[in-house]
Design a protein around this motif. Structure first.
Motif, short mmCIF file in Angstrom:
data_model
loop_
_atom_site.label_atom_id
_atom_site.label_comp_id
_atom_site.label_asym_id
_atom_site.label_seq_id
_atom_site.Cartn_x
_atom_site.Cartn_y
_atom_site.Cartn_z
N ASP A 41 38.70 50.45 34.65
CA ASP A 41 39.49 50.35 33.42
C ASP A 41 40.14 48.98 33.30
O ASP A 41 40.13 48.35 32.24
N MET A 42 40.72 48.56 34.43
CA MET A 42 41.37 47.24 34.43
C MET A 42 40.34 46.14 34.23
O MET A 42 40.59 45.15 33.53
N SER A 43 39.19 46.35 34.85
CA SER A 43 38.14 45.35 34.71
C SER A 43 37.70 45.23 33.25
O SER A 43 37.52 44.14 32.72
N ASP A 44 37.56 46.43 32.62
CA ASP A 44 37.16 46.44 31.21
C ASP A 44 38.26 45.85 30.33
O ASP A 44 37.99 45.12 29.37
N LYS A 45 39.50 46.21 30.68
CA LYS A 45 40.63 45.80 29.84
C LYS A 45 40.90 44.31 29.93
O LYS A 45 41.25 43.65 28.96
N PHE A 46 40.76 43.80 31.17
CA PHE A 46 41.12 42.40 31.38
C PHE A 46 39.90 41.50 31.66
O PHE A 46 40.02 40.48 32.31
N CYS A 47 38.74 42.00 31.20
CA CYS A 47 37.52 41.21 31.49
C CYS A 47 37.59 39.81 30.88
O CYS A 47 36.98 38.87 31.41
N SER A 48 38.31 39.71 29.80
CA SER A 48 38.39 38.39 29.15
C SER A 48 39.40 37.48 29.84
O SER A 48 39.37 36.25 29.67
N LEU A 49 40.28 38.11 30.60
CA LEU A 49 41.32 37.32 31.26
C LEU A 49 40.85 36.88 32.63
O LEU A 49 40.35 37.69 33.41
N ARG A 50 41.01 35.64 32.97
CA ARG A 50 40.60 35.12 34.26
C ARG A 50 41.76 34.43 34.97
O ARG A 50 41.56 33.53 35.77
N ASP A 51 42.94 34.91 34.65
CA ASP A 51 44.07 34.23 35.27
C ASP A 51 44.25 34.71 36.72
O ASP A 51 43.63 35.69 37.16
N GLN A 52 45.10 34.06 37.42
CA GLN A 52 45.31 34.29 38.85
C GLN A 52 45.85 35.68 39.13
O GLN A 52 45.44 36.34 40.08
N LYS A 53 46.75 36.14 38.28
CA LYS A 53 47.39 37.43 38.50
C LYS A 53 46.37 38.56 38.44
O LYS A 53 46.39 39.49 39.27
N CYS A 54 45.50 38.53 37.51
CA CYS A 54 44.46 39.55 37.35
C CYS A 54 43.54 39.57 38.57
O CYS A 54 43.19 40.63 39.08
N GLU A 55 43.16 38.37 38.98
CA GLU A 55 42.28 38.28 40.15
C GLU A 55 42.95 38.84 41.40
O GLU A 55 42.33 39.53 42.21
N GLU A 56 44.27 38.54 41.57
CA GLU A 56 45.01 39.06 42.73
C GLU A 56 45.05 40.59 42.73
O GLU A 56 44.88 41.24 43.76
N MET A 57 45.29 41.12 41.53
CA MET A 57 45.33 42.58 41.41
C MET A 57 43.97 43.20 41.73
O MET A 57 43.88 44.22 42.41
N MET A 58 42.92 42.55 41.26
CA MET A 58 41.56 43.04 41.51
C MET A 58 41.27 43.00 43.01
O MET A 58 40.69 43.94 43.57
N VAL A 59 41.67 41.91 43.67
CA VAL A 59 41.44 41.76 45.12
C VAL A 59 42.22 42.84 45.87
O VAL A 59 41.70 43.46 46.82
N THR A 60 43.49 43.03 45.44
CA THR A 60 44.33 44.05 46.10
C THR A 60 43.71 45.43 46.00
O THR A 60 43.62 46.18 46.98
N ILE A 61 43.26 45.75 44.78
CA ILE A 61 42.63 47.08 44.57
C ILE A 61 41.35 47.19 45.39
O ILE A 61 41.07 48.23 45.99
N GLU A 62 40.58 46.11 45.42
CA GLU A 62 39.33 46.10 46.18
C GLU A 62 39.61 46.31 47.67
O GLU A 62 38.89 47.05 48.36
N GLU A 63 40.67 45.64 48.16
CA GLU A 63 41.03 45.79 49.58
C GLU A 63 41.47 47.23 49.88
O GLU A 63 41.10 47.80 50.92
N GLU A 64 42.25 47.78 48.95
CA GLU A 64 42.68 49.18 49.12
C GLU A 64 41.47 50.11 49.14
O GLU A 64 41.40 51.04 49.96
N ASN A 65 40.54 49.85 48.24
CA ASN A 65 39.33 50.66 48.18
C ASN A 65 38.52 50.54 49.48
O ASN A 65 37.98 51.53 50.00
N HIS A 66 38.43 49.32 50.00
CA HIS A 66 37.70 49.09 51.25
C HIS A 66 38.38 49.84 52.40
O HIS A 66 37.71 50.50 53.22
N SER A 67 39.71 49.76 52.43
CA SER A 67 40.48 50.47 53.47
C SER A 67 40.28 51.97 53.34
O SER A 67 40.12 52.69 54.34
#
Length: 195
Positions: A41-67
């Motif tokens: 959902d976040m990816s779809d919602k913020f796909c147009s945004l490429r700012d640092q904050k979005c990327e950090e959130m994506m990385v955090t979620i990805e890390e949580e998912n990996h864990s």
């Protein structure tokens, strides 16, 4: 029986742990699906945004998912180990129950053999008692008959009574003497013409 009961208790504990682990795994899988959905959902919602904050959130979620995936893998490994242990316990219980059935069969067979042996011993004891009673009766009759023979033999004129208890040989000799004398007397009467 105690071993089987102990193993069955262990089996119940392991099955309870297995159900708890399955429940935890299902919860983690639901959480993972939820987070993946949120990520999408976040990816779809913020796909147009490429700012640092979005990327950090994506990385955090990805890390949580990996864990979370690692935790799920560990839980699945634990689940497989518990399944294997439960199978082994069930197999052990089955073997012990089979051995218990065999032992019970052997015990019942030995009990039947023992009961048969006891009946046979009782029968033999009864026969022995009957034989002993019969033997005592025969012995008593024989002694009475022998005493009568001795009395009749040694009360005959010309037969010297024994000083002590007469032996069978002495009785036979005395009877033979009486018989011989009777035969001689009979022969003498015949010669004289007396019937």
């Amino acid at each position: 029986t105690g071993t089987i009961s102990s193993l069955q208790r262990q089996l119940e504990i392991k099955e309870s742990e297995l159900r708890r682990t399955r429940s935890e795994t299902e919860m983690l899988q639901k959480k993972l699906r939820k987070q993946e959905s949120q990520l999408q959902d976040m990816s779809d919602k913020f796909c147009s945004l490429r700012d640092q904050k979005c990327e950090e959130m994506m990385v955090t979620i990805e890390e949580e998912n990996h864990s979370l995936r690692q935790v799920i893998m560990e839980q699945e490994t634990k689940l497989a180990a518990q399944n294997k242990l439960i199978s082994e316990l069930q197999e052990t219980i089955s073997q012990l129950q089979a051995e218990a059935r065999t032992n019970r069969h052997h015990i019942h067979k030995q009990q039947r053999q023992q009961e048969a042996a006891q009946r046979e011993v009782k029968t033999l004891q009864q026969r022995e008692l009957q034989t002993r009673v019969a033997l005592e009766l025969i012995t008593s009759k024989f002694e009475k008959y022998r005493n009568k023979i001795i009395q009749a033999t040694f009360s005959t004129a010309g037969i010297k009574p024994p000083q002590a208890e007469a032996t069978d040989e002495e009785v036979l000799e005395a009877m033979q003497k009486i018989i011989n004398e009777r035969i001689e007397f009979h022969q003498m009467l015949k010669q004289k013409g007396v019937r």
